[in-house]
Design a protein around this motif. Structure first.
Motif, PDB file in Angstrom:
ATOM      1  N   ARG A  20     -54.071  26.200 -25.939  1.00 34.83           N
ATOM      2  CA  ARG A  20     -53.203  25.231 -25.251  1.00 34.83           C
ATOM      3  C   ARG A  20     -52.661  25.692 -24.042  1.00 34.83           C
ATOM      4  N   PRO A  21     -51.841  24.558 -22.863  1.00 29.83           N
ATOM      5  CA  PRO A  21     -50.785  24.904 -22.290  1.00 29.83           C
ATOM      6  C   PRO A  21     -49.779  25.642 -22.665  1.00 29.83           C
ATOM      7  N   TRP A  22     -49.495  25.087 -24.305  1.00 30.31           N
ATOM      8  CA  TRP A  22     -47.627  25.878 -24.173  1.00 30.31           C
ATOM      9  C   TRP A  22     -47.831  27.150 -24.507  1.00 30.31           C
ATOM     10  N   GLY A  23     -48.721  27.681 -24.427  1.00 31.90           N
ATOM     11  CA  GLY A  23     -49.144  29.219 -24.835  1.00 31.90           C
ATOM     12  C   GLY A  23     -48.616  30.177 -22.931  1.00 31.90           C
ATOM     13  N   GLU A  24     -48.171  28.711 -22.016  1.00 27.19           N
ATOM     14  CA  GLU A  24     -48.677  30.132 -20.647  1.00 27.19           C
ATOM     15  C   GLU A  24     -47.056  29.582 -20.397  1.00 27.19           C
ATOM     16  N   VAL A  25     -46.288  27.767 -20.321  1.00 25.06           N
ATOM     17  CA  VAL A  25     -45.773  26.943 -20.279  1.00 25.06           C
ATOM     18  C   VAL A  25     -44.735  26.968 -21.567  1.00 25.06           C
ATOM     19  N   VAL A  26     -43.229  26.899 -21.362  1.00 23.62           N
ATOM     20  CA  VAL A  26     -42.840  27.023 -22.803  1.00 23.62           C
ATOM     21  C   VAL A  26     -42.780  25.427 -22.129  1.00 23.62           C
ATOM     22  N   PRO A  27     -42.794  24.269 -23.633  1.00 23.98           N
ATOM     23  CA  PRO A  27     -42.827  23.121 -24.072  1.00 23.98           C
ATOM     24  C   PRO A  27     -41.229  22.544 -23.186  1.00 23.98           C
ATOM     25  N   ARG A  28     -41.211  21.356 -22.348  1.00 24.38           N
ATOM     26  CA  ARG A  28     -39.785  20.678 -22.445  1.00 24.38           C
ATOM     27  C   ARG A  28     -39.070  20.147 -23.307  1.00 24.38           C
ATOM     28  N   ARG A  36     -39.854  27.903 -18.197  1.00 23.92           N
ATOM     29  CA  ARG A  36     -40.148  28.839 -17.996  1.00 23.92           C
ATOM     30  C   ARG A  36     -41.723  29.598 -18.395  1.00 23.92           C
ATOM     31  N   ARG A  37     -41.844  30.639 -17.520  1.00 22.83           N
ATOM     32  CA  ARG A  37     -43.338  31.141 -17.991  1.00 22.83           C
ATOM     33  C   ARG A  37     -43.614  31.694 -19.264  1.00 22.83           C
ATOM     34  N   ILE A  38     -44.084  31.757 -19.707  1.00 24.33           N
ATOM     35  CA  ILE A  38     -44.549  33.085 -21.172  1.00 24.33           C
ATOM     36  C   ILE A  38     -44.637  34.086 -20.147  1.00 24.33           C
ATOM     37  N   PRO A  39     -43.679  35.081 -20.059  1.00 20.82           N
ATOM     38  CA  PRO A  39     -45.008  36.467 -19.954  1.00 20.82           C
ATOM     39  C   PRO A  39     -46.728  36.956 -20.815  1.00 20.82           C
ATOM     40  N   ILE A  40     -47.251  37.200 -19.525  1.00 22.97           N
ATOM     41  CA  ILE A  40     -48.072  37.738 -20.524  1.00 22.97           C
ATOM     42  C   ILE A  40     -48.019  39.090 -21.505  1.00 22.97           C
ATOM     43  N   PRO A  41     -47.113  40.123 -21.396  1.00 25.06           N
ATOM     44  CA  PRO A  41     -47.573  40.568 -22.573  1.00 25.06           C
ATOM     45  C   PRO A  41     -46.640  40.048 -23.598  1.00 25.06           C
ATOM     46  N   ALA A  42     -45.683  38.841 -23.591  1.00 21.72           N
ATOM     47  CA  ALA A  42     -45.094  38.140 -24.727  1.00 21.72           C
ATOM     48  C   ALA A  42     -46.100  37.871 -25.683  1.00 21.72           C
ATOM     49  N   ALA A  43     -47.423  37.315 -25.438  1.00 27.67           N
ATOM     50  CA  ALA A  43     -47.635  36.889 -26.184  1.00 27.67           C
ATOM     51  C   ALA A  43     -49.589  37.570 -26.837  1.00 27.67           C
ATOM     52  N   VAL A  44     -49.710  38.935 -25.418  1.00 28.22           N
ATOM     53  CA  VAL A  44     -51.484  39.426 -25.772  1.00 28.22           C
ATOM     54  C   VAL A  44     -50.932  40.615 -26.960  1.00 28.22           C
ATOM     55  N   VAL A  45     -49.626  40.997 -26.955  1.00 28.44           N
ATOM     56  CA  VAL A  45     -49.260  42.791 -27.371  1.00 28.44           C
ATOM     57  C   VAL A  45     -49.087  41.608 -29.424  1.00 28.44           C
ATOM     58  N   PRO A  46     -48.718  40.943 -29.076  1.00 29.44           N
ATOM     59  CA  PRO A  46     -48.380  40.067 -30.658  1.00 29.44           C
ATOM     60  C   PRO A  46     -49.563  40.438 -31.225  1.00 29.44           C
ATOM     61  N   LEU A 103     -62.507  37.478 -33.669  1.00 28.14           N
ATOM     62  CA  LEU A 103     -61.958  36.168 -32.890  1.00 28.14           C
ATOM     63  C   LEU A 103     -60.581  36.592 -32.512  1.00 28.14           C
ATOM     64  N   LEU A 104     -60.286  36.607 -32.847  1.00 30.96           N
ATOM     65  CA  LEU A 104     -58.682  36.142 -32.634  1.00 30.96           C
ATOM     66  C   LEU A 104     -58.487  37.601 -31.598  1.00 30.96           C
ATOM     67  N   ALA A 105     -58.852  38.880 -31.935  1.00 27.22           N
ATOM     68  CA  ALA A 105     -59.028  39.976 -30.524  1.00 27.22           C
ATOM     69  C   ALA A 105     -60.271  39.055 -29.581  1.00 27.22           C
ATOM     70  N   ILE A 106     -60.926  38.429 -29.689  1.00 28.72           N
ATOM     71  CA  ILE A 106     -61.540  37.640 -28.866  1.00 28.72           C
ATOM     72  C   ILE A 106     -61.166  36.337 -27.717  1.00 28.72           C
ATOM     73  N   LEU A 107     -60.555  36.204 -28.484  1.00 30.09           N
ATOM     74  CA  LEU A 107     -59.653  34.983 -27.836  1.00 30.09           C
ATOM     75  C   LEU A 107     -58.146  35.585 -26.733  1.00 30.09           C
ATOM     76  N   THR A 108     -57.659  37.014 -27.450  1.00 27.95           N
ATOM     77  CA  THR A 108     -56.674  37.412 -26.616  1.00 27.95           C
ATOM     78  C   THR A 108     -56.897  37.536 -25.277  1.00 27.95           C
ATOM     79  N   VAL A 109     -58.093  38.338 -25.537  1.00 28.07           N
ATOM     80  CA  VAL A 109     -58.971  39.314 -24.379  1.00 28.07           C
ATOM     81  C   VAL A 109     -59.448  38.054 -23.492  1.00 28.07           C
ATOM     82  N   ALA A 110     -59.433  36.505 -23.743  1.00 32.73           N
ATOM     83  CA  ALA A 110     -59.457  36.125 -22.686  1.00 32.73           C
ATOM     84  C   ALA A 110     -58.748  35.390 -21.777  1.00 32.73           C
ATOM     85  N   TYR A 111     -57.636  34.709 -22.773  1.00 34.29           N
ATOM     86  CA  TYR A 111     -56.132  34.214 -22.405  1.00 34.29           C
ATOM     87  C   TYR A 111     -55.785  35.493 -21.503  1.00 34.29           C
ATOM     88  N   TYR A 112     -55.752  37.229 -21.818  1.00 32.89           N
ATOM     89  CA  TYR A 112     -54.844  37.962 -20.514  1.00 32.89           C
ATOM     90  C   TYR A 112     -55.556  37.521 -19.502  1.00 32.89           C
TER      91      TYR A 112
END
Length: 129
Positions: A20-28, A36-46, A103-112
């Motif tokens: 979803r878009p709120w995974g890339e930019v913090v909602p209003r 603010r843009r969410i740093p890639i490692p802040a989502a990918v690492v966890p 499936l979460l691993a595949i989703l994480t790679v696609a997000y990255y």
């Protein structure tokens, strides 16, 4: 038990942020961080750590069931069902959870990949224009 359920549901819902878009930019509506843009490692690492942990736990559960390292006990001190309708109900309801980690691993790679491609395209546009 309620707290554990709420935490697990909250963590599961965070996976939606990878698509979803709120995974890339913090909602209003989030004060102080909105837009603010969410740093890639802040989502990918966890997400990657969570996928690995889930896969390890599922592998342990399956191997424990097959080889019987530790006999799982229910509230009455009895082992979990190994045959009959109770065992079928157990495996039918829990078997789909085995797909959650991969499936979460595949989703994480696609997000990255998507975020890296978007960031590269944005950098190319700023250099060109």
């Amino acid at each position: 038990m309620i707290g554990l359920s709420l935490v697990s549901e909250g963590l599961a819902l965070l996976a939606l942020g990878l698509v979803r878009p709120w995974g890339e930019v913090v909602p209003r509506w989030v004060p102080g961080l909105r837009g603010r843009r969410i740093p890639i490692p802040a989502a990918v690492v966890p997400a990657a750590l969570g996928a690995a942990l889930i896969m390890l736990l599922c592998a342990y559960a399956v191997l424990n069931h097959v080889f019987g390292f530790v006999e799982p006990l229910n509230g009455k001190g009895e082992g979990s069902p190994t045959s009959g309708p109770a065992a079928w109900a157990l495996w039918t309801t829990y078997a789909p959870l085995l797909a959650w980690g991969p499936l979460l691993a595949i989703l994480t790679v696609a997000y990255y990949r998507r975020r890296r491609a978007n960031d590269a395209a944005a950098a190319a546009r700023t250099e060109a224009g």
